[in-house]
Motif scaffolding. Structure first.
Motif, PDB file in Angstrom:
ATOM      1  N   GLU A  79       0.814  -1.221   0.000  1.00 56.41           N
ATOM      2  CA  GLU A  79       0.000   0.000   0.000  1.00 56.41           C
ATOM      3  C   GLU A  79       0.846   1.270   0.000  1.00 56.41           C
ATOM      4  O   GLU A  79       0.317   2.359  -0.156  1.00 56.41           O
ATOM      5  CB  GLU A  79      -0.909   0.030   1.236  1.00 56.41           C
ATOM      6  N   LEU A  80       2.160   1.140   0.199  1.00 57.18           N
ATOM      7  CA  LEU A  80       3.003   2.323   0.355  1.00 57.18           C
ATOM      8  C   LEU A  80       3.580   2.801  -0.974  1.00 57.18           C
ATOM      9  O   LEU A  80       4.047   2.016  -1.790  1.00 57.18           O
ATOM     10  CB  LEU A  80       4.134   2.042   1.341  1.00 57.18           C
ATOM     11  N   PHE A  81       3.558   4.088  -1.154  1.00 54.51           N
ATOM     12  CA  PHE A  81       4.056   4.761  -2.341  1.00 54.51           C
ATOM     13  C   PHE A  81       5.100   5.770  -1.893  1.00 54.51           C
ATOM     14  O   PHE A  81       4.873   6.526  -0.951  1.00 54.51           O
ATOM     15  CB  PHE A  81       2.880   5.469  -3.042  1.00 54.51           C
ATOM     16  N   LEU A  82       6.254   5.800  -2.562  1.00 52.50           N
ATOM     17  CA  LEU A  82       7.316   6.734  -2.189  1.00 52.50           C
ATOM     18  C   LEU A  82       7.120   8.053  -2.916  1.00 52.50           C
ATOM     19  O   LEU A  82       7.112   8.112  -4.137  1.00 52.50           O
ATOM     20  CB  LEU A  82       8.691   6.159  -2.528  1.00 52.50           C
ATOM     21  N   ASP A  83       6.937   9.106  -2.138  1.00 53.15           N
ATOM     22  CA  ASP A  83       6.786  10.457  -2.668  1.00 53.15           C
ATOM     23  C   ASP A  83       8.033  11.237  -2.253  1.00 53.15           C
ATOM     24  O   ASP A  83       8.518  11.084  -1.141  1.00 53.15           O
ATOM     25  CB  ASP A  83       5.522  11.102  -2.079  1.00 53.15           C
ATOM     26  N   VAL A  84       8.537  12.046  -3.168  1.00 52.72           N
ATOM     27  CA  VAL A  84       9.759  12.798  -2.906  1.00 52.72           C
ATOM     28  C   VAL A  84       9.454  14.276  -2.915  1.00 52.72           C
ATOM     29  O   VAL A  84       8.757  14.773  -3.803  1.00 52.72           O
ATOM     30  CB  VAL A  84      10.830  12.473  -3.971  1.00 52.72           C
ATOM     31  N   LYS A 142       2.887  14.770 -11.430  1.00 54.84           N
ATOM     32  CA  LYS A 142       3.945  13.923 -10.867  1.00 54.84           C
ATOM     33  C   LYS A 142       4.800  13.352 -11.993  1.00 54.84           C
ATOM     34  O   LYS A 142       4.318  13.042 -13.063  1.00 54.84           O
ATOM     35  CB  LYS A 142       3.351  12.765 -10.059  1.00 54.84           C
ATOM     36  N   VAL A 143       6.084  13.243 -11.711  1.00 56.73           N
ATOM     37  CA  VAL A 143       7.024  12.701 -12.680  1.00 56.73           C
ATOM     38  C   VAL A 143       7.797  11.578 -12.010  1.00 56.73           C
ATOM     39  O   VAL A 143       8.237  11.712 -10.868  1.00 56.73           O
ATOM     40  CB  VAL A 143       8.025  13.797 -13.143  1.00 56.73           C
ATOM     41  N   ARG A 144       7.960  10.485 -12.725  1.00 57.24           N
ATOM     42  CA  ARG A 144       8.764   9.376 -12.206  1.00 57.24           C
ATOM     43  C   ARG A 144      10.176   9.527 -12.748  1.00 57.24           C
ATOM     44  O   ARG A 144      10.375   9.636 -13.946  1.00 57.24           O
ATOM     45  CB  ARG A 144       8.175   8.046 -12.635  1.00 57.24           C
ATOM     46  N   LEU A 145      11.150   9.552 -11.850  1.00 60.07           N
ATOM     47  CA  LEU A 145      12.543   9.700 -12.234  1.00 60.07           C
ATOM     48  C   LEU A 145      13.355   8.537 -11.670  1.00 60.07           C
ATOM     49  O   LEU A 145      13.124   8.111 -10.542  1.00 60.07           O
ATOM     50  CB  LEU A 145      13.126  11.007 -11.680  1.00 60.07           C
ATOM     51  N   PRO A 146      14.311   8.040 -12.439  1.00 60.95           N
ATOM     52  CA  PRO A 146      15.180   6.990 -11.892  1.00 60.95           C
ATOM     53  C   PRO A 146      16.155   7.588 -10.876  1.00 60.95           C
ATOM     54  O   PRO A 146      16.538   8.747 -10.983  1.00 60.95           O
ATOM     55  CB  PRO A 146      15.925   6.474 -13.128  1.00 60.95           C
ATOM     56  N   VAL A 147      16.531   6.795  -9.899  1.00 66.39           N
ATOM     57  CA  VAL A 147      17.514   7.215  -8.905  1.00 66.39           C
ATOM     58  C   VAL A 147      18.682   6.242  -8.993  1.00 66.39           C
ATOM     59  O   VAL A 147      18.505   5.036  -8.813  1.00 66.39           O
ATOM     60  CB  VAL A 147      16.920   7.216  -7.477  1.00 66.39           C
ATOM     61  N   TYR A 148      19.857   6.800  -9.302  1.00 57.85           N
ATOM     62  CA  TYR A 148      21.065   5.990  -9.427  1.00 57.85           C
ATOM     63  C   TYR A 148      21.933   6.155  -8.194  1.00 57.85           C
ATOM     64  O   TYR A 148      21.921   7.200  -7.555  1.00 57.85           O
ATOM     65  CB  TYR A 148      21.859   6.406 -10.670  1.00 57.85           C
ATOM     66  N   LEU A 149      22.730   5.142  -7.911  1.00 57.74           N
ATOM     67  CA  LEU A 149      23.580   5.162  -6.737  1.00 57.74           C
ATOM     68  C   LEU A 149      24.669   6.208  -6.821  1.00 57.74           C
ATOM     69  O   LEU A 149      24.997   6.865  -5.849  1.00 57.74           O
ATOM     70  CB  LEU A 149      24.214   3.777  -6.528  1.00 57.74           C
ATOM     71  N   ASN A 150      25.229   6.406  -8.027  1.00 58.73           N
ATOM     72  CA  ASN A 150      26.285   7.397  -8.191  1.00 58.73           C
ATOM     73  C   ASN A 150      26.273   7.937  -9.614  1.00 58.73           C
ATOM     74  O   ASN A 150      25.452   7.523 -10.430  1.00 58.73           O
ATOM     75  CB  ASN A 150      27.663   6.836  -7.803  1.00 58.73           C
ATOM     76  N   ALA A 151      27.203   8.839  -9.907  1.00 62.24           N
ATOM     77  CA  ALA A 151      27.213   9.542 -11.187  1.00 62.24           C
ATOM     78  C   ALA A 151      27.501   8.650 -12.385  1.00 62.24           C
ATOM     79  O   ALA A 151      27.230   9.029 -13.512  1.00 62.24           O
ATOM     80  CB  ALA A 151      28.228  10.683 -11.144  1.00 62.24           C
ATOM     81  N   SER A 152      28.011   7.451 -12.157  1.00 65.33           N
ATOM     82  CA  SER A 152      28.281   6.547 -13.280  1.00 65.33           C
ATOM     83  C   SER A 152      26.977   6.025 -13.893  1.00 65.33           C
ATOM     84  O   SER A 152      26.978   5.506 -14.994  1.00 65.33           O
ATOM     85  CB  SER A 152      29.161   5.389 -12.845  1.00 65.33           C
ATOM     86  N   ARG A 153      25.886   6.130 -13.158  1.00 66.40           N
ATOM     87  CA  ARG A 153      24.566   5.663 -13.578  1.00 66.40           C
ATOM     88  C   ARG A 153      24.548   4.191 -13.986  1.00 66.40           C
ATOM     89  O   ARG A 153      23.785   3.785 -14.844  1.00 66.40           O
ATOM     90  CB  ARG A 153      24.019   6.521 -14.718  1.00 66.40           C
ATOM     91  N   SER A 154      25.369   3.403 -13.348  1.00 66.32           N
ATOM     92  CA  SER A 154      25.419   1.975 -13.657  1.00 66.32           C
ATOM     93  C   SER A 154      24.614   1.135 -12.665  1.00 66.32           C
ATOM     94  O   SER A 154      24.374  -0.029 -12.902  1.00 66.32           O
ATOM     95  CB  SER A 154      26.876   1.499 -13.677  1.00 66.32           C
ATOM     96  N   HIS A 155      24.184   1.755 -11.580  1.00 64.86           N
ATOM     97  CA  HIS A 155      23.487   1.022 -10.524  1.00 64.86           C
ATOM     98  C   HIS A 155      22.250   1.815 -10.088  1.00 64.86           C
ATOM     99  O   HIS A 155      22.362   2.818  -9.415  1.00 64.86           O
ATOM    100  CB  HIS A 155      24.440   0.821  -9.333  1.00 64.86           C
TER     101      HIS A 155
END
Length: 189
Positions: free
Chosen positions: A97-102, A174-187
């Motif tokens: 039931e939970l949705f992550l809002d930023v 609302k816009v869905r955006l990917p979140v990457y671990l670091n600037a390499s955008r590999s993870h």
């Protein structure tokens, strides 16, 4: 005492400025030098030390007020999962039931911001190709990235979220955006 093969390999890697492969237990950007890796590791340990001290002094509920460097966690995905589980347990909600809002910025600065106990503040995120207009608005930008000092993660019950969107008509913004671990955008998280 004679060095072992492991020690020889370690010394050879360090002499070349290469991060030894057995040190890479967590994801780091490619091209990181040994000095950068050591500085990054020291910052991670510093954050862990602060978190440990906070929990020892004030208990686990004090973690809600700590502004976590998400990229500095060894398992950032686990932190996101843990915040979701904590809210679900506290509110007796199903995880589904939970949705992550930023929300951009630190909403914990306002007195009634987290009365429901569903917010967690992270620091050090970067927005690629965009810039922040206000706490809920982004726009495209010609700059490569914009630093986000603080970002608030808020877990919302999907049923309540759907009701709010229906009443306010704001869901289309609302816009869905990917979140990457670091600037390499590999993870991706």
């Amino acid at each position: 005492r004679k060095p072992t093969n492991l020690h020889r390999s370690l010394m050879a890697d360090l002499a070349k400025g290469i991060i030894p492969s057995n040190w890479l237990r967590y994801s780091v950007p490619t091209g990181l030098t040994v000095i950068q890796w050591i500085q990054d590791f020291a910052e991670r340990i510093k954050q862990l030390s602060e978190i440990s001290k906070l929990v020892a002094d004030e208990g686990s509920l004090a973690l809600r007020s700590y502004k976590v460097w998400l990229g500095g966690l060894f398992q950032a995905e686990a932190y996101i999962t843990a915040t979701r589980q904590a809210v679900a347990q506290q509110k007796s909600w199903a995880l589904e039931e939970l949705f992550l809002d930023v929300e951009l910025g630190d909403v914990s600065l306002s007195p009634a911001s987290d009365a429901a106990g569903c917010c967690f503040v992270v620091r050090g995120l970067r927005l690629m190709g965009g810039e922040v207009m206000d706490r809920k608005t982004l726009r495209l930008s010609s700059s490569v990235f914009s630093d986000l000092n603080f970002t608030t993660l808020r877990w919302i019950n999907m049923e309540k979220k759907a009701q709010q969107a229906l009443e306010s008509g704001s869901d289309s913004s609302k816009v869905r955006l990917p979140v990457y671990l670091n600037a390499s955008r590999s993870h991706m998280l």
